[in-house]
Design a protein around this motif. Structure first.
Motif, short mmCIF file in Angstrom:
data_model
loop_
_atom_site.label_atom_id
_atom_site.label_comp_id
_atom_site.label_asym_id
_atom_site.label_seq_id
_atom_site.Cartn_x
_atom_site.Cartn_y
_atom_site.Cartn_z
N MET A 30 0.82 -1.29 -0.03
CA MET A 30 0.06 -0.16 0.19
C MET A 30 1.02 1.54 0.06
O MET A 30 0.46 2.20 -0.67
N ARG A 31 1.89 1.09 0.69
CA ARG A 31 2.81 2.30 0.98
C ARG A 31 3.70 2.53 -0.67
O ARG A 31 3.83 3.76 -0.94
N LEU A 32 3.89 1.82 -1.14
CA LEU A 32 4.66 1.86 -2.45
C LEU A 32 3.74 1.93 -3.72
O LEU A 32 4.18 2.38 -4.52
N GLY A 33 2.57 1.63 -3.39
CA GLY A 33 1.51 1.69 -4.90
C GLY A 33 1.72 2.89 -5.70
O GLY A 33 1.85 2.89 -6.61
N PRO A 34 1.65 4.14 -4.82
CA PRO A 34 1.54 5.39 -5.58
C PRO A 34 2.96 5.51 -6.50
O PRO A 34 2.91 6.06 -7.52
N TYR A 35 4.14 5.08 -6.05
CA TYR A 35 5.46 5.25 -6.40
C TYR A 35 5.50 4.22 -7.94
O TYR A 35 5.98 4.50 -8.64
N LEU A 36 4.65 3.18 -7.80
CA LEU A 36 4.81 1.95 -8.50
C LEU A 36 3.90 2.61 -9.84
O LEU A 36 4.44 2.23 -10.98
N GLU A 37 2.73 3.13 -9.45
CA GLU A 37 2.06 3.83 -10.74
C GLU A 37 2.87 4.76 -11.27
O GLU A 37 2.78 4.86 -12.81
N ARG A 38 3.65 5.68 -10.66
CA ARG A 38 4.29 6.82 -11.31
C ARG A 38 5.63 6.09 -12.30
O ARG A 38 5.85 6.69 -13.12
N LEU A 39 5.94 4.86 -11.87
CA LEU A 39 7.04 4.04 -12.48
C LEU A 39 6.66 3.81 -13.84
O LEU A 39 7.24 3.61 -14.84
N THR A 40 5.42 3.79 -14.16
CA THR A 40 4.67 3.55 -15.45
C THR A 40 4.43 4.41 -16.26
O THR A 40 3.87 4.36 -17.58
N MET A 41 4.70 5.72 -16.03
CA MET A 41 4.17 7.10 -16.85
C MET A 41 5.46 7.75 -17.11
O MET A 41 6.55 7.87 -16.37
N PRO A 42 5.74 7.98 -18.36
CA PRO A 42 6.89 8.67 -18.85
C PRO A 42 7.09 10.07 -18.23
O PRO A 42 8.39 10.22 -18.03
N GLU A 43 6.42 10.73 -17.65
CA GLU A 43 6.62 12.28 -17.22
C GLU A 43 6.98 11.75 -15.64
O GLU A 43 7.57 12.86 -15.22
#
Length: 280
Positions: A30-43
Motif C-alpha cells: 500500500m505504501r509503495l503503490g503510488p510510486y509504482l504507478e508513477r514508474l509506469t508513466m513517462p513524465e
C-alpha cells in the motif's frame, strides 16, 4: 497479468524468483503503490525511481527495487494491450531484467540487480526492444528523435539490424503515429572510431558503425570496460580477459596507452524503415 506469469514469460532466474518471494508477502504494498504507478508513466518514472531509492533505503542487492520495477512492468502490460502493441514486444522489452541480472553475475560474481537507474525507461513505455535493437524516445538538437540502444548479445549482422530498423519504422508509424522524428541517434562504445583499426572488413561492428554519421566522440568514457570485458571499470588493464579477438585488441590498445571511449552518431530515418526500401 500476475507477477508469476511475468516472471515466467521473461525468463527471470529461479533463484531471483525465490528471493523476491518475501516482497510479495510484505506489508509495504500500500505504501509503495503510488510510486509504482508513477514508474509506469513517462513524465514521472525518473522521479518515482529516485523517490523509491529513498523510501526503500538499504537495498544491497537491488532486489527491493527490482520487485518494484517488475510490479510496474506487470501494471504497464495493460497499456500495451490498449495500444495494440504485440505481446512479443512487451516480453522482449521486459527481458532486460534477467539480462541485467545475468550481466551483474558475470561482473560481480553473484546474482543482483543494479540497473534501476535505467530500466524505469522500460516500465514507462519510453523504451522498446524491437528485434535486435532497443528504441527510446529522445531528442536531437531539440527535435524529436529515437535513440538506438544495443543490448548485450544483440545480433549486429546487416540483415538483423535492417530487419529491426524496418520493424521499428512500422512500430512507430502504427502505435505512435503522432510522434514525428527524422533521425535515429546512438551513443555507444561500439561507434568509437578507436575500434576501427581493430575490426576486420567483414566485422558486424564495422558494418553497424558505417550506418552512422559520427557527430561527437567521448574518448574518456569508460563504460566499454564493463560492456566488453564484463568486469568492474576499476579493473587493472593487465588483468582484463582475452577470450575474443576484440578483447585482445582493445586490451593491447589500453596497455599501449590508447583509449576506446564512445561516440555519438546519427542515422537518417528515411534511409531505413517504412518510408523506404531496406537495402540488401
Amino acid at each position: 497479468m500476475e507477477l508469476t506469469t511475468l516472471y515466467r514469460l521473461i525468463g527471470l532466474q529461479p533463484e531471483i524468483v525465490e528471493r523476491l518471494e518475501p516482497f510479495h508477502n510484505g506489508s509495504d504494498r500500500m505504501r509503495l503503490g503510488p510510486y509504482l504507478e508513477r514508474l509506469t508513466m513517462p513524465e514521472t518514472a525518473q522521479e518515482a525511481y529516485l523517490s523509491l531509492k529513498e523510501v526503500l533505503g538499504e537495498d544491497p542487492d537491488g532486489l527491493a527495487m527490482l520487485y518494484c520495477q517488475l510490479e510496474a512492468a506487470r501494471q504497464v502490460y495493460r497499456r500495451y494491450q490498449e495500444k495494440g502493441i504485440p505481446e512479443r514486444i512487451f516480453i522482449d522489452t521486459m527481458r532486460c531484467f534477467p539480462r541485467f541480472i545475468a550481466e551483474c553475475e558475470k561482473k560481480d560474481g553473484r546474482l543482483l540487480f543494479d540497473r534501476g537507474w535505467w530500466s524505469y525507461r522500460q516500465t514507462s513505455m519510453c523504451l522498446f526492444r524491437i528485434g535486435a535493437l532497443e528504441y527510446e524516445f529522445r531528442k536531437h538538437e531539440g527535435e524529436p528523435a529515437v535513440a538506438l540502444h544495443i543490448p548485450s548479445g544483440a545480433d549486429l549482422s546487416e540483415p538483423a539490424v535492417n530487419d529491426s530498423l524496418e520493424q521499428a519504422g512500422r512500430f512507430f508509424q502504427t502505435h505512435y503515429r503522432d510522434y514525428k522524428y527524422s533521425r535515429y541517434i546512438c551513443i555507444s562504445w561500439l561507434l568509437s572510431p578507436a575500434l576501427e583499426p581493430l575490426l576486420s572488413e567483414t566485422s558486424r561492428i564495422r558494418s553497424f558503425q558505417q550506418r552512422f554519421e559520427i557527430v561527437q566522440t567521448y574518448p574518456e568514457n569508460m563504460e566499454f570496460i564493463e560492456l566488453l570485458f564484463q568486469v568492474p571499470r576499476t579493473a587493472l588493464y593487465d588483468s582484463l580477459p582475452e577470450t575474443t579477438s576484440l578483447q585482445r585488441g582493445v586490451k593491447a590498445l589500453l596497455l599501449g596507452g590508447g583509449m576506446v571511449g564512445s561516440a555519438y552518431g546519427t542515422l537518417e530515418r528515411q534511409k531505413y524503415g517504412s518510408e523506404a526500401p531496406i537495402p540488401r
